[in-house]
Design an enzyme around this catalytic site. Structure first.
Site, PDB file in Angstrom:
ATOM      1  N   ASN A   9      -8.239   9.655  -3.116  1.00 49.34           N
ATOM      2  CA  ASN A   9      -7.502   7.930  -4.148  1.00 49.34           C
ATOM      3  C   ASN A   9      -9.030   6.886  -4.137  1.00 49.34           C
ATOM      4  O   ASN A   9      -9.345   6.605  -3.144  1.00 49.34           O
ATOM      5  CB  ASN A   9      -6.388   7.445  -3.494  1.00 49.34           C
ATOM      6  CG  ASN A   9      -6.173   5.895  -3.831  1.00 49.34           C
ATOM      7  OD1 ASN A   9      -6.363   5.444  -4.616  1.00 49.34           O
ATOM      8  ND2 ASN A   9      -5.396   5.406  -3.032  1.00 49.34           N
ATOM      9  N   LYS A  11      -9.101   3.864  -5.150  1.00 54.91           N
ATOM     10  CA  LYS A  11      -8.629   1.957  -5.006  1.00 54.91           C
ATOM     11  C   LYS A  11      -9.512   1.605  -6.173  1.00 54.91           C
ATOM     12  O   LYS A  11     -10.282   1.932  -7.137  1.00 54.91           O
ATOM     13  CB  LYS A  11      -8.996   2.112  -3.910  1.00 54.91           C
ATOM     14  CG  LYS A  11      -8.617   3.013  -2.700  1.00 54.91           C
ATOM     15  CD  LYS A  11      -8.360   2.539  -0.773  1.00 54.91           C
ATOM     16  CE  LYS A  11      -7.026   3.546  -0.326  1.00 54.91           C
ATOM     17  NZ  LYS A  11      -7.403   3.083   0.941  1.00 54.91           N
ATOM     18  N   HIS A  95       1.768   3.137  -2.670  1.00 53.65           N
ATOM     19  CA  HIS A  95       0.730   3.059  -1.529  1.00 53.65           C
ATOM     20  C   HIS A  95       1.133   2.029  -0.001  1.00 53.65           C
ATOM     21  O   HIS A  95       0.999   0.613  -0.451  1.00 53.65           O
ATOM     22  CB  HIS A  95      -0.669   2.869  -2.126  1.00 53.65           C
ATOM     23  CG  HIS A  95      -1.315   3.317  -1.141  1.00 53.65           C
ATOM     24  ND1 HIS A  95      -2.075   2.435   0.092  1.00 53.65           N
ATOM     25  CD2 HIS A  95      -2.194   4.770  -0.911  1.00 53.65           C
ATOM     26  CE1 HIS A  95      -3.460   3.538   0.313  1.00 53.65           C
ATOM     27  NE2 HIS A  95      -3.439   3.964  -0.008  1.00 53.65           N
ATOM     28  N   GLU A  97      -1.086  -0.052   0.678  1.00 51.64           N
ATOM     29  CA  GLU A  97      -1.879  -0.983  -0.046  1.00 51.64           C
ATOM     30  C   GLU A  97      -1.127  -2.286  -0.763  1.00 51.64           C
ATOM     31  O   GLU A  97      -1.202  -3.483  -0.941  1.00 51.64           O
ATOM     32  CB  GLU A  97      -2.958  -0.977  -0.163  1.00 51.64           C
ATOM     33  CG  GLU A  97      -4.466  -0.233   0.736  1.00 51.64           C
ATOM     34  CD  GLU A  97      -4.768   0.683   0.460  1.00 51.64           C
ATOM     35  OE1 GLU A  97      -7.102   0.646   1.182  1.00 51.64           O
ATOM     36  OE2 GLU A  97      -5.180   0.821  -0.902  1.00 51.64           O
ATOM     37  N   GLU A 167       0.844   8.700   4.790  1.00 48.32           N
ATOM     38  CA  GLU A 167      -0.386   7.875   5.273  1.00 48.32           C
ATOM     39  C   GLU A 167       0.206   6.802   6.756  1.00 48.32           C
ATOM     40  O   GLU A 167       0.483   6.352   5.938  1.00 48.32           O
ATOM     41  CB  GLU A 167      -0.999   7.319   3.759  1.00 48.32           C
ATOM     42  CG  GLU A 167      -1.237   8.090   3.011  1.00 48.32           C
ATOM     43  CD  GLU A 167      -2.138   7.507   1.964  1.00 48.32           C
ATOM     44  OE1 GLU A 167      -3.388   7.928   1.743  1.00 48.32           O
ATOM     45  OE2 GLU A 167      -1.785   6.569   1.740  1.00 48.32           O
ATOM     46  N   GLY A 173      -8.335   3.847   6.017  1.00 46.11           N
ATOM     47  CA  GLY A 173      -9.614   2.786   5.704  1.00 46.11           C
ATOM     48  C   GLY A 173     -10.032   2.441   7.539  1.00 46.11           C
ATOM     49  O   GLY A 173     -11.135   2.085   7.575  1.00 46.11           O
ATOM     50  N   SER A 213      -8.133   8.466   6.474  1.00 49.28           N
ATOM     51  CA  SER A 213      -8.632   8.497   7.620  1.00 49.28           C
ATOM     52  C   SER A 213     -10.007  10.191   7.577  1.00 49.28           C
ATOM     53  O   SER A 213     -10.244  11.064   8.417  1.00 49.28           O
ATOM     54  CB  SER A 213      -9.404   7.834   8.587  1.00 49.28           C
ATOM     55  OG  SER A 213      -8.922   6.832   9.040  1.00 49.28           O
TER      56      SER A 213
END
Length: 251
Positions: A9, A11, A95, A97, A167, A173, A213
């Site tokens: 991904n 982003k 996701h 985010e 996730e 991240g 990660s």
């Protein structure tokens, strides 16, 4: 048999030239799709370039997001119908985010799931947990509500095609990955949730990925777990050489 899926991904990263260069490096070095399926979800403005540069056609080019309507006065959104016409097979929905930065609720994500299916693509449904619950030693349960909320009205037949990515929000991240055992616990719970919703046959067919990660140093341990069928990598998917290390984790 569930074929492993190693997906990236990107982003909001890379330019058109960056994407073209990436494709030139990886296209001829990917495993056969019947052994390990590989995919990159990229920003919408890069998708056409990546499709054109996908010479060996081994890499599945996916989208990072879409809207839940096919067309209309929705400035700045990406049409799932347009993605489907481009030949996009996968769309990431839910996701963390999108949930945190753009306030997407389970209802919005459910509508996006239906939009992706309506346009004959496959959702990669993301779900997470909170670091607070993990540090407190409590059992993971957010993943259950996020899965059930996102799949309201989804039939057994469509659910078999689904890909779910577990996730943990604290691992995305951060450079701090869940241990292989923690990743397995989350993916196992997701599979059991699908079994409760749709039965064991659907749960055993559906692929569950781990994301957070992921890197070349930990992917082999993660992929050795029974309920983990692949990974959804962020930063590690941006560099072509690192991505190739991920997809060839079996070597």
């Amino acid at each position: 048999m569930r074929i492993p899926l190693i997906a990236g991904n990107w982003k909001m990263n890379k330019s058109v030239n960056d994407a073209r260069s990436f494709m030139q490096i990886v296209s001829d070095q990917l495993p056969e799709p019947d052994q390990v399926e590989t995919a990159i979800a990229a920003p919408a403005i890069l998708l056409e370039t990546m499709i054109e540069a996908n010479g060996a056609d081994r890499l599945r080019i996916g989208a990072e997001n879409c809207y839940y309507e096919d067309a209309g006065a929705f400035t700045g959104e990406t049409s799932p119908q347009a993605l489907a016409e481009m030949g996009i097979p996968y769309v990431i929905v839910g996701h963390s985010e999108r949930r945190s930065y753009f306030n997407e609720t389970d209802d919005v994500i459910n509508r996006k799931v239906h939009a992706v299916y309506r346009n004959h693509m496959t959702p990669i449904l993301c779900c997470d947990e909170t670091m607070g619950r993990l540090e407190a030693g409590e059992k993971i349960h957010w993943v259950v509500s996020q899965v059930t909320g996102a799949l309201k009205g989804v039939s057994d037949t469509l659910a078999r095609q689904l890909v779910i990515a577990y996730e943990p929000s604290w691992a995305i991240g951060s450079g701090k990955s869940a241990s292989a055992d923690q990743a397995e616990e989350g993916c196992y719970l997701i599979r059991q949730t699908i079994a409760d919703l749709y039965g064991d046959d659907v749960a055993n067919e559906m692929r569950v990925l781990y994301g957070g990660s992921v890197n070349p140093d930990n992917i082999s341990q993660i992929m050795a777990k029974q309920n983990i069928d692949g990974v959804l990598a962020g930063g590690a998917s941006l560099d072509p050489e690192t991505f190739l290390q991920l997809v060839h984790y079996q070597k």
